[in-house]
Scaffold this active site. Structure first.
Site, mmCIF file in Angstrom:
data_model
loop_
_atom_site.group_PDB
_atom_site.id
_atom_site.type_symbol
_atom_site.label_atom_id
_atom_site.label_comp_id
_atom_site.label_asym_id
_atom_site.label_seq_id
_atom_site.Cartn_x
_atom_site.Cartn_y
_atom_site.Cartn_z
ATOM 1 N N GLU A 1 15.775 12.160 40.010
ATOM 2 C CA GLU A 1 16.965 11.880 39.194
ATOM 3 C C GLU A 1 18.012 12.974 39.385
ATOM 4 O O GLU A 1 19.213 12.708 39.381
ATOM 5 C CB GLU A 1 16.554 11.718 37.716
ATOM 6 C CG GLU A 1 15.779 10.418 37.512
ATOM 7 C CD GLU A 1 14.746 10.437 36.399
ATOM 8 O OE1 GLU A 1 14.772 11.343 35.545
ATOM 9 O OE2 GLU A 1 13.881 9.528 36.390
ATOM 10 N N TRP B 1 9.767 15.057 29.635
ATOM 11 C CA TRP B 1 10.410 14.302 28.550
ATOM 12 C C TRP B 1 11.756 13.726 28.976
ATOM 13 O O TRP B 1 12.308 12.888 28.289
ATOM 14 C CB TRP B 1 10.586 15.199 27.313
ATOM 15 C CG TRP B 1 9.308 15.539 26.596
ATOM 16 C CD1 TRP B 1 8.025 15.188 26.962
ATOM 17 C CD2 TRP B 1 9.180 16.293 25.381
ATOM 18 N NE1 TRP B 1 7.124 15.681 26.047
ATOM 19 C CE2 TRP B 1 7.808 16.363 25.062
ATOM 20 C CE3 TRP B 1 10.093 16.925 24.532
ATOM 21 C CZ2 TRP B 1 7.320 17.030 23.938
ATOM 22 C CZ3 TRP B 1 9.619 17.597 23.412
ATOM 23 C CH2 TRP B 1 8.245 17.644 23.114
ATOM 24 N N LYS B 2 12.324 14.221 30.065
ATOM 25 C CA LYS B 2 13.659 13.793 30.512
ATOM 26 C C LYS B 2 14.668 13.986 29.369
ATOM 27 O O LYS B 2 14.502 14.909 28.569
ATOM 28 C CB LYS B 2 13.606 12.360 31.042
ATOM 29 C CG LYS B 2 12.531 12.199 32.133
ATOM 30 C CD LYS B 2 12.600 10.922 32.903
ATOM 31 C CE LYS B 2 11.487 10.884 33.944
ATOM 32 N NZ LYS B 2 11.527 9.675 34.780
ATOM 33 N N SER C 1 5.202 5.711 36.703
ATOM 34 C CA SER C 1 4.542 4.670 35.904
ATOM 35 C C SER C 1 3.047 4.923 35.717
ATOM 36 O O SER C 1 2.244 3.994 35.704
ATOM 37 C CB SER C 1 4.789 3.283 36.510
ATOM 38 O OG SER C 1 6.171 3.001 36.516
ATOM 39 N N GLY D 1 7.652 8.297 30.858
ATOM 40 C CA GLY D 1 7.626 7.492 29.632
ATOM 41 C C GLY D 1 6.384 7.683 28.777
ATOM 42 O O GLY D 1 6.482 7.807 27.546
HETATM 43 P P1 13P Z 1 7.603 7.455 34.492
HETATM 44 O O1 13P Z 1 6.223 7.940 34.166
HETATM 45 O O2 13P Z 1 8.401 7.072 33.284
HETATM 46 O O3 13P Z 1 7.595 6.416 35.573
HETATM 47 O O4 13P Z 1 8.404 8.719 35.103
HETATM 48 C C1 13P Z 1 7.799 9.493 36.068
HETATM 49 C C2 13P Z 1 8.628 10.695 36.282
HETATM 50 O O5 13P Z 1 9.749 10.628 36.769
HETATM 51 C C3 13P Z 1 8.081 11.989 35.858
HETATM 52 O O6 13P Z 1 8.844 13.049 36.341
#
Ligand code: 13P
Length: 252
Positions: A98, A10-11, A214, A236
């Site tokens: 990140e 979920w970040k 993605s 996302g």
């Molecule tokens: P996205 O699916 O938003 O590209 O992010 C991937 C991700 O960093 C999962 O840890």
């Protein structure tokens, strides 16, 4: 047979109420139709204890997105592996690009975090992946090989059995630009080879390697169809129940 897994990250999204609503929606959706893979959601620390009450007794596993590299004590604002475990969570994501890029997490720090997480009974979803310049210079194998060796190769085979790997090419994260299924397969096969070289064939055969970057319902099936891709780590698309369920359904 190694595990097939779809995990959500979920970040730093969703407040507590929104997170609870999403967890409940997912629980409902998966109760109606049993998934053909393991399903994990990784949430901000503040959601964990509450969401654990929702996922307990369901097919949904729960994880944190990080934990501290220290056991306990005067480290204001940090959350230890033991504290994560005490919420009811079973997993923790470590080494996300990140965290490496924005919070200066080095291979050495990640090695400490991994050891502490495993010692506290958490399973680790360990992320690796190259940036665009490294891919363009055809250095992706070198970079990913070093990320594995520098943080994980001191583990025992027993410890490694509680690690899931996630290959996330940084240029594909949140950009809408996925790796092709062939690029994912090539890298996953390389990663499995690295694991075989250090831990032996059996460990390599048993470890799950997820693709992240993605990933969405429209491309998951093709990526997951590759022999060394054991599922996905989803950013996302994990924030909407229908999208996340769509990716889970790629295993049907
Ligand atoms: P996205 O699916 O938003 O590209 O992010 C991937 C991700 O960093 C999962 O840890």
């Amino acid at each position: 047979m190694r595990k097939k897994i779809v995990a959500g990250n979920w970040k730093m999204n969703l407040n507590l109420q929104e997170g609870v609503a999403l967890a409940n929606e997912l629980k409902e959706a998966l109760a109606q139709e049993k998934p053909n893979c393991d399903v994990i959601i990784c949430t901000p620390f503040i959601h964990l204890a509450t969401v654990a009450g929702i996922t307990e007794g369901t097919v949904i596993g729960l994880g944190a997105e990080n934990c501290a590299d220290k056991e306990k004590g005067a480290y204001t604002g940090e959350v230890s592996a033991a504290q994560v475990k005490s919420t009811g969570a079973q997993y923790v994501i470590l080494g996300h690009s990140e965290r490496r890029a924005y919070y200066g997490e080095t291979a050495e720090i990640l090695k400490e975090k991994t050891k502490l997480a495993l010692a506290n009974g958490l399973k680790v979803i360990f992320c690796i992946g190259e940036v665009l310049e490294e891919r363009e210079a055809n250095k992706q194998n070198e970079v990913v090989g070093a990320q594995l060796a520098d943080s994980l190769f001191d583990l025992t085979a027993e410890e490694l059995s509680n690690v899931i790997l996630a290959y996330e090419p940084v240029w594909a994260i949140g950009t809408g630009k996925t790796a092709t299924a062939e690029q994912a397969q090539d890298m996953h096969a390389f990663i499995r080879g690295c694991i075989a070289g250090n831990f032996g064939e059996q460990a390599a055969e048993e470890i799950s390697i997820l693709y992240g970057g993605s990933c969405k319902p429209s491309n998951a099936k093709e990526i997951f169809s590759k022999p060394d891709v054991d599922g996905g780590l989803i950013g996302g698309a994990a924030l909407k129940c229908a999208d996340f369920k769509g990716i889970i359904d790629a295993w049907n």
